[in-house]
Each structure stands twice: as structure tokens, then as C-alpha cells.
Scaffold this motif. Structure first.
Motif, PDB file in Angstrom:
ATOM      1  N   MET A   1       0.845  -1.196   0.000  1.00 47.88           N
ATOM      2  CA  MET A   1       0.000   0.000   0.000  1.00 47.88           C
ATOM      3  C   MET A   1       0.878   1.242   0.000  1.00 47.88           C
ATOM      4  N   SER A   2       0.652   2.116  -0.952  1.00 40.19           N
ATOM      5  CA  SER A   2       1.400   3.357  -1.042  1.00 40.19           C
ATOM      6  C   SER A   2       0.650   4.483  -0.340  1.00 40.19           C
ATOM      7  N   LEU A   3       1.364   5.222   0.489  1.00 39.82           N
ATOM      8  CA  LEU A   3       0.739   6.313   1.232  1.00 39.82           C
ATOM      9  C   LEU A   3       1.093   7.644   0.591  1.00 39.82           C
ATOM     10  N   ASN A   4       0.092   8.428   0.260  1.00 34.01           N
ATOM     11  CA  ASN A   4       0.315   9.767  -0.275  1.00 34.01           C
ATOM     12  C   ASN A   4      -0.833  10.654   0.196  1.00 34.01           C
ATOM     13  N   LYS A   5      -0.688  11.163   1.419  1.00 29.24           N
ATOM     14  CA  LYS A   5      -1.742  11.958   2.050  1.00 29.24           C
ATOM     15  C   LYS A   5      -3.044  11.147   2.134  1.00 29.24           C
ATOM     16  N   LYS A 138       7.472 -13.343   7.802  1.00 33.06           N
ATOM     17  CA  LYS A 138       8.234 -14.116   6.813  1.00 33.06           C
ATOM     18  C   LYS A 138       7.753 -15.562   6.784  1.00 33.06           C
ATOM     19  N   ALA A 139       7.533 -16.134   7.958  1.00 35.60           N
ATOM     20  CA  ALA A 139       7.171 -17.549   8.061  1.00 35.60           C
ATOM     21  C   ALA A 139       5.830 -17.869   7.410  1.00 35.60           C
ATOM     22  N   ILE A 140       4.862 -16.918   7.482  1.00 32.98           N
ATOM     23  CA  ILE A 140       3.540 -17.193   6.916  1.00 32.98           C
ATOM     24  C   ILE A 140       3.393 -16.625   5.510  1.00 32.98           C
ATOM     25  N   GLY A 141       4.471 -16.116   4.955  1.00 31.15           N
ATOM     26  CA  GLY A 141       4.432 -15.607   3.596  1.00 31.15           C
ATOM     27  C   GLY A 141       3.585 -14.363   3.435  1.00 31.15           C
ATOM     28  N   ALA A 142       3.643 -13.473   4.435  1.00 31.24           N
ATOM     29  CA  ALA A 142       2.806 -12.267   4.429  1.00 31.24           C
ATOM     30  C   ALA A 142       3.634 -11.009   4.217  1.00 31.24           C
ATOM     31  N   GLU A 143       4.730 -11.126   3.482  1.00 29.12           N
ATOM     32  CA  GLU A 143       5.629  -9.980   3.335  1.00 29.12           C
ATOM     33  C   GLU A 143       5.005  -8.821   2.559  1.00 29.12           C
ATOM     34  N   GLU A 144       3.897  -9.088   1.868  1.00 32.09           N
ATOM     35  CA  GLU A 144       3.200  -8.002   1.172  1.00 32.09           C
ATOM     36  C   GLU A 144       2.368  -7.154   2.125  1.00 32.09           C
ATOM     37  N   VAL A 145       2.149  -7.614   3.348  1.00 30.51           N
ATOM     38  CA  VAL A 145       1.375  -6.874   4.345  1.00 30.51           C
ATOM     39  C   VAL A 145       2.285  -5.877   5.052  1.00 30.51           C
ATOM     40  N   LYS A 146       1.991  -4.602   4.910  1.00 29.67           N
ATOM     41  CA  LYS A 146       2.775  -3.560   5.568  1.00 29.67           C
ATOM     42  C   LYS A 146       2.507  -3.562   7.074  1.00 29.67           C
ATOM     43  N   LEU A 177      13.123  -2.145  10.573  1.00 34.04           N
ATOM     44  CA  LEU A 177      12.379  -2.472   9.348  1.00 34.04           C
ATOM     45  C   LEU A 177      10.877  -2.226   9.426  1.00 34.04           C
ATOM     46  N   SER A 178      10.467  -1.238  10.201  1.00 31.16           N
ATOM     47  CA  SER A 178       9.073  -0.787  10.167  1.00 31.16           C
ATOM     48  C   SER A 178       8.756  -0.254   8.773  1.00 31.16           C
ATOM     49  N   ASP A 179       7.501  -0.395   8.357  1.00 36.93           N
ATOM     50  CA  ASP A 179       7.061   0.144   7.071  1.00 36.93           C
ATOM     51  C   ASP A 179       6.532   1.567   7.177  1.00 36.93           C
ATOM     52  N   GLY A 180       6.391   2.062   8.387  1.00 40.98           N
ATOM     53  CA  GLY A 180       5.906   3.417   8.615  1.00 40.98           C
ATOM     54  C   GLY A 180       5.632   3.594  10.092  1.00 40.98           C
TER      55      GLY A 180
END
Length: 262
Positions: A1-5, A138-146, A177-180
Motif C-alpha cells: 500500500m502506497s501512502l500519499n496523504k 516471513k514464516a507465513i508468507g505475508a511480506e506483502e502486508v505492511k 524495518l518498520s514500514d511506517g
């Protein structure tokens, strides 16, 4: 998910089975949550987050399987009802459970408490979880989840880390390694300190989100310094989180958003 305001609307899921205030069955809970999500989508919000805020008093750091299962059912219902980025928080600090639900229901992000350092919350001591949580992702393959992470979180005492300011806390979250990072006021509905927000903008190369106290009146003041705005209480009747959504308050807020985006 990209954040832009991005404007992220909160769905406060009704009290779940087994919690002290529970009075609805899961189908009723789903119906109410879906209706709120649809209202936000129709108003033009950019994303929606669900949270079990009615489950007071909260457990600490984990919840029972009935809560995780119920939130997964609600999450799936909302996912099928709206076509927006979706997020989840499970109180209090049940970050693994939130991540599991996000993966199962095709949600795009979670809000995590206690990512770095520790603090004393209403529920007791919340320890840091970054290492364990990211390994679980990583273990559950959820790396796309921010994973967006609270720093110096509301409803908490930070006396034990009083020698670590919010800038250093944010830098630690970035290093881990937080995403935000999410900045809040002292409690739900309380505004953040503008000087902290201004300072963070140049201290980390991460999205900075505001997680409490955003209103139509102060949005312009914060607009330049944040990537995302999580709004719950302000959208409710009388500005109180337990109340139904006020379509008038929602409309006025989104008019201000449109003005600022111009």
C-alpha cells in the motif's frame, strides 16, 4: 500500500463474542462493520482500518482464538464489500493475530503496538516485538502486508524510556524495518504535538502517519508533515468513537481534503 496523504477511516468493530460488552452475534457485527466500511468508501476515503475497540478491557499482547476467528470473519466480509486498501489492529498488541487475519483476508496493512522499546499501557507492560513479528510475517508468507508501527503510543506511560525521544524511537523503528511510524496524542481523539510531527519529517525515511486527533479544523496544519491520517472519533456523531458515523462530519472533512489536495 502506497501512502500519499491517505485518509484512513476507522471501523470500530462491535464487542466480539466472549468480551464483557458483547451483545451482538457475529452476523450482526459483520453487517454493522460492512455498513460503516461502505459509508467510508462512498465518501471517497483512501483506505479503511478495522479494530476491536469495543472489547474493553483489553487483553495484553495476545487474544483468544474466538477473537482472532471473529475478526477474520469481519475482515472477509469487508474485503468482499469494498474495493479499497484495508488494515487491521487487534487490541491490545495482538500483532501476530492481526497479521494472520490480514494475510487470510487479503488486507494490505496492520497497525502494531510495541514494535520497538517498551511501555506501560492500560493493560500493563508491553514489550517490543519487532524481531518476532517480522520473523512471523516471513514464516507465513505475508511480506506483502505492511506493518505500520506506533511510537510513543497513546494511553501509555513512557517513563521507562524518558531518555529516548520520539525521534530516536522512530529511528529505531526504521532500523528494525518498520514500514511506517504512527504518531498519536495522549489518548484516543487527542491531537498530536505539531513540533514532534515536524521534527520526524526529516529524521526518518519512512511514511509518518497521524493516529489520533485529526479533525477538519486541524488537518491543514498537519497536512504538510504526514503521509497518512487515521481518523476515527472525528467521523462519529459528537466526535465520540462509540457513536455512529456522522455523514455530515464525514462530508465536511472530505471537502477539506479536496481543498488541500488542490
Amino acid at each position: 500500500m502506497s501512502l500519499n496523504k491517505s485518509i484512513i477511516g476507522m471501523v470500530h468493530v462491535q464487542a466480539l463474542p466472549g468480551t464483557p460488552n458483547s451483545k451482538h452475534d457475529i452476523s450482526e457485527i459483520c453487517d454493522m462493520a460492512v455498513q460503516e466500511a461502505k459509508t467510508y468508501a462512498q465518501a471517497g476515503l483512501d483506505a479503511i482500518m478495522i479494530e476491536n475497540m469495543h472489547d474493553v478491557p483489553y487483553l495484553k499482547g495476545a487474544v483468544g482464538p474466538e477473537i482472532t476467528a471473529s475478526m477474520a470473519v469481519v475482515a472477509k466480509a469487508i474485503r468482499e464489500a469494498v474495493d479499497l486498501p484495508l488494515g487491521i489492529q487487534i487490541l491490545a498488541g495482538a500483532n501476530k493475530e492481526a497479521l494472520a487475519v490480514a494475510k487470510a483476508a487479503n488486507f494490505q496493512f496492520i497497525r502494531a503496538e510495541g514494535f520497538v522499546f517498551g511501555h506501560v499501557a492500560d493493560e500493563g507492560y508491553i514489550d517490543s516485538c519487532a524481531g518476532e513479528l517480522l520473523r512471523y510475517r516471513k514464516a507465513i508468507g505475508a511480506e506483502e502486508v505492511k506493518i505500520y508501527t506506533d511510537i510513543k503510543k497513546k494511553h501509555s506511560s513512557h517513563a521507562i524510556t524518558s531518555d529516548v525521544d520520539i525521534d530516536e524511537t522512530a529511528k529505531a523503528a526504521e532500523f528494525f524495518l518498520s514500514d511506517g511510524v504512527i504518531v498519536t496524542g495522549s489518548s484516543t481523539g487527542k491531537a498530536v504535538y505539531l513540533h514532534e510531527l515536524k521534527s520526524l519529517k526529516d529524521k526518518v525515511n519512512l511514511p509518518v502517519l497521524i493516529g489520533s486527533g485529526v479533525t477538519a479544523d486541524n488537518l491543514a496544519e498537519y497536512w504538510e508533515y504526514a503521509s497518512g491520517f487515521i481518523v476515527g472519533s472525528h467521523f462519529k456523531e459528537d466526535g465520540f468513537w462509540k457513536n455512529p458515523i456522522s455523514e455530515e462530519r464525514l462530508k465536511l472533512f472530505m471537502e477539506q481534503v479536496k481543498h488541500l489536495r488542490k
